[in-house]
Motif scaffolding. Structure first.
Motif, PDB file in Angstrom:
ATOM      1  N   THR A 193       4.540   3.428  11.465  1.00  0.00           N
ATOM      2  CA  THR A 193       3.458   2.741  10.762  1.00  0.00           C
ATOM      3  C   THR A 193       2.845   1.678  11.670  1.00  0.00           C
ATOM      4  OG1 THR A 193       4.567   3.080   8.645  1.00  0.00           O
ATOM      5  CG2 THR A 193       2.855   1.390   8.733  1.00  0.00           C
ATOM      6  N   ASN A 211      -9.736  -2.220   2.507  1.00  0.00           N
ATOM      7  CA  ASN A 211      -8.909  -1.027   2.344  1.00  0.00           C
ATOM      8  C   ASN A 211      -7.420  -1.370   2.408  1.00  0.00           C
ATOM      9  OD1 ASN A 211      -8.771   1.898   2.067  1.00  0.00           O
ATOM     10  ND2 ASN A 211      -8.058   1.936   4.184  1.00  0.00           N
ATOM     11  N   GLN A 212      -7.039  -2.185   3.389  1.00  0.00           N
ATOM     12  CA  GLN A 212      -5.631  -2.550   3.548  1.00  0.00           C
ATOM     13  C   GLN A 212      -5.150  -3.445   2.405  1.00  0.00           C
ATOM     14  OE1 GLN A 212      -3.455  -1.385   5.831  1.00  0.00           O
ATOM     15  NE2 GLN A 212      -5.108  -0.043   6.505  1.00  0.00           N
ATOM     16  N   ILE A 224      -4.426  -1.235  -0.544  1.00  0.00           N
ATOM     17  CA  ILE A 224      -3.217  -0.423  -0.370  1.00  0.00           C
ATOM     18  C   ILE A 224      -1.950  -1.270  -0.455  1.00  0.00           C
ATOM     19  CG2 ILE A 224      -1.920   0.994   1.277  1.00  0.00           C
ATOM     20  CD1 ILE A 224      -4.592   2.073   2.290  1.00  0.00           C
ATOM     21  N   HIS A 225      -1.919  -2.397   0.286  1.00  0.00           N
ATOM     22  CA  HIS A 225      -0.670  -3.147   0.430  1.00  0.00           C
ATOM     23  C   HIS A 225      -0.491  -4.244  -0.621  1.00  0.00           C
ATOM     24  CE1 HIS A 225       0.311  -1.141   4.181  1.00  0.00           C
ATOM     25  NE2 HIS A 225      -0.920  -1.356   4.605  1.00  0.00           N
ATOM     26  N   PRO A 251      -3.775   5.635  -1.342  1.00  0.00           N
ATOM     27  CA  PRO A 251      -4.748   5.613  -0.241  1.00  0.00           C
ATOM     28  C   PRO A 251      -6.107   6.226  -0.595  1.00  0.00           C
ATOM     29  CG  PRO A 251      -2.584   6.200   0.585  1.00  0.00           C
ATOM     30  CD  PRO A 251      -2.461   6.152  -0.901  1.00  0.00           C
ATOM     31  N   ALA A 267      -7.967   3.798  -2.775  1.00  0.00           N
ATOM     32  CA  ALA A 267      -8.322   2.624  -1.977  1.00  0.00           C
ATOM     33  C   ALA A 267      -9.546   2.911  -1.115  1.00  0.00           C
ATOM     34  CB  ALA A 267      -7.139   2.211  -1.102  1.00  0.00           C
ATOM     35  N   THR A 268      -9.585   4.100  -0.526  1.00  0.00           N
ATOM     36  CA  THR A 268     -10.734   4.478   0.304  1.00  0.00           C
ATOM     37  C   THR A 268     -12.002   4.563  -0.531  1.00  0.00           C
ATOM     38  OG1 THR A 268      -9.319   5.709   1.834  1.00  0.00           O
ATOM     39  CG2 THR A 268     -11.651   6.256   1.822  1.00  0.00           C
ATOM     40  N   ILE A 299     -12.180   3.912   7.787  1.00  0.00           N
ATOM     41  CA  ILE A 299     -11.658   4.723   6.680  1.00  0.00           C
ATOM     42  C   ILE A 299     -11.797   6.227   6.898  1.00  0.00           C
ATOM     43  CG2 ILE A 299     -11.819   2.978   4.869  1.00  0.00           C
ATOM     44  CD1 ILE A 299     -14.556   3.941   4.161  1.00  0.00           C
ATOM     45  N   PRO A 330     -10.417   9.827   7.600  1.00  0.00           N
ATOM     46  CA  PRO A 330      -9.065  10.340   7.265  1.00  0.00           C
ATOM     47  C   PRO A 330      -8.331  10.929   8.466  1.00  0.00           C
ATOM     48  CG  PRO A 330     -10.726  11.920   6.568  1.00  0.00           C
ATOM     49  CD  PRO A 330     -11.475  10.729   7.095  1.00  0.00           C
ATOM     50  N   THR A 366      -4.641  11.971   7.751  1.00  0.00           N
ATOM     51  CA  THR A 366      -4.552  13.167   6.912  1.00  0.00           C
ATOM     52  C   THR A 366      -4.798  14.427   7.727  1.00  0.00           C
ATOM     53  OG1 THR A 366      -5.419  11.826   5.101  1.00  0.00           O
ATOM     54  CG2 THR A 366      -5.369  14.200   4.768  1.00  0.00           C
ATOM     55  N   THR A 400     -11.356  13.258   0.707  1.00  0.00           N
ATOM     56  CA  THR A 400     -11.544  11.870   1.135  1.00  0.00           C
ATOM     57  C   THR A 400     -12.956  11.659   1.650  1.00  0.00           C
ATOM     58  OG1 THR A 400      -9.195  11.639   1.706  1.00  0.00           O
ATOM     59  CG2 THR A 400     -10.726  10.068   2.705  1.00  0.00           C
TER      60      THR A 400
END
Length: 418
Positions: free
Chosen positions: A275, A317-318, A321-322, A328, A331-332, A366, A368, A371, A395
């Motif tokens: 990560t 975005n972060q 998510i966090h 995700p 969030a996107t 953002i 993907p 993915t 996405t």
């Protein structure tokens, strides 16, 4: 209230010509059809063509006006630029449209301005290659691979970009051109793997990035914007461009993966990557947004806004998510809506239109990338990457829906405020 002006044919012809050429130039530079026609309708009223009918055929625009004597004045203009984005040209054309809507430019002034823009040279190939290389490096870091594989990704992207420019000059069909680019990227990264420069996991991630950048995801987003603006012709044409580009990458990827599986039978393994620290992800988003500004022909005055937009989008975005624990995908979507909303307001004080500003946040923060990597890695190492590829497509659609929704909400508020 004064009666609407009805022009004689001789008065209407140059204005209809200017309006059709301006509208198709907007579409060819990268504007979604809905955005271009919104500007065109504002210009039409200022040119006393308020009753003109503007028809969008995706890659062509027809303007028809009924003159005072009952005759029809019609002009049709066409562009081959659907599927390309030139931020600097979008900036200049947006300024021309705004000046026309404000009454600063008449029909002759519009035509003169369009000729001046046409005379400008487009972005240099080496600038585009450098910008995409840095963008590839930033996305590779965001995916979670190390510095050396990310650098390898950037080098491969330079060759892919130069190869794409050569194919464009030769007039190669987009489907086969994108397939050839996908094969070249895989070949370069596969060679590095064979000589032991990178591991198999890093090679799969490095391979995914040029494939992602070859797919015209910004055009997919413009397609969704056209759907939201109820412009089906533009959506169909852009959909065709996306199908050709995405289909070409899929064709090349299928050929590459088939050969890999034949030469080296897959062994399933853990494809989880480390990560990326949040702070490094934010830095990578800034770098990626600035690199994207370079790659898409943005001037120096776009670099700082791109950095700010990339940081802002990644932060939203972060945080979702966090801190808010959004999935995700959601969030996107929300980050895209916030991006579109804020860029709509920023564009009122910026020489660049909202679509160009939003593009900086999309590609910088953002896309993907992870993915797409998961889909490639699952396929290479004996799994089924279909679900990951489908998620990447969804996405991309979600980004388009979010940006369009944010822009529409902001536009309504701006209209009420004005």
């Amino acid at each position: 209230m004064s009666a609407p002006v009805v022009l004689a044919p001789a008065e209407a012809r140059p204005r209809v010509d200017a309006l059709s050429r301006l509208t198709v130039a907007l579409i060819g530079s990268g504007f979604a059809g809905g955005e271009a026609l919104f500007l065109a309708e504002r210009c039409a009223h200022r040119l006393d063509l308020g009753d003109a009918e503007i028809l969008d055929f995706g890659s062509a625009v027809s303007v028809q006006y009924v003159a005072a004597d009952g005759s029809s004045v019609m002009r049709t203009a066409r562009t081959d630029g659907v599927g390309t984005i030139n931020c600097r040209e979008m900036k200049y054309l947006s300024q021309v449209a705004e000046a026309t809507a404000a009454g600063t430019l008449d029909a002759r002034g519009v035509l003169t301005a369009l000729e001046a823009i046409d005379a400008r040279s487009g972005p240099k190939v080496w600038v585009t290659a450098a910008g995409l290389a840095v963008l590839a490096f930033a996305i590779a870091l965001q995916v979670g691979i190390g510095w050396l594989p990310a650098l390898l990704t950037a080098v491969a992207q330079i060759f892919v970009t130069l190869f794409a420019a050569l194919l464009g000059r030769l007039g190669v069909n987009r489907l086969f051109g994108c397939a050839a680019q996908a094969i070249l990227a895989a070949s370069l990264i596969g060679l590095a793997y064979r000589v032991g420069a990178v591991t198999g996991i890093d090679a799969a991630a490095a391979m995914a990035v040029p494939w992602l950048l070859t797919i015209p995801l910004p055009i997919l987003i413009a397609l969704v914007v056209d759907v939201v603006y109820n412009r089906p012709a533009g959506a169909v044409v852009r959909g065709f461009v996306v199908v050709l580009g995405g289909g070409g990458v899929a064709l090349g990827a299928y050929a590459v993966l088939s050969v890999l599986q034949a030469l080296d039978p897959p062994v399933h393994r853990d494809i989880t990557l480390p990560t990326l620290p949040i702070w490094l992800g934010l830095v990578a988003s800034i770098v990626g947004a600035v690199a994207n500004a370079m790659a898409n022909g943005g001037g120096r005055d776009l670099l700082l806004p791109a950095a700010v937009i990339g940081l802002f989008t990644a932060s939203v975005n972060q945080t979702l998510i966090h801190a808010a624990h959004f999935p995700p995908g959601w969030a996107t979507l929300v980050a895209s809506a916030v991006l579109g909303y804020c860029c709509a307001f920023w564009s009122r004080r910026s020489p660049y239109p909202v679509s160009a500003l939003a593009l900086m946040g999309i590609t910088g923060a953002i896309l993907p990338g992870l993915t797409v990597y998961e889909g490639v890695a699952e396929t290479v190492f004996g799994g089924d990457g279909t679900a990951a590829f489908e998620q990447a497509i969804m996405t991309g659609v979600g980004i388009g829906v979010g940006v369009a929704a944010g822009v529409l909400l902001a536009t309504r508020r701006l209209v009420r405020r004005d």
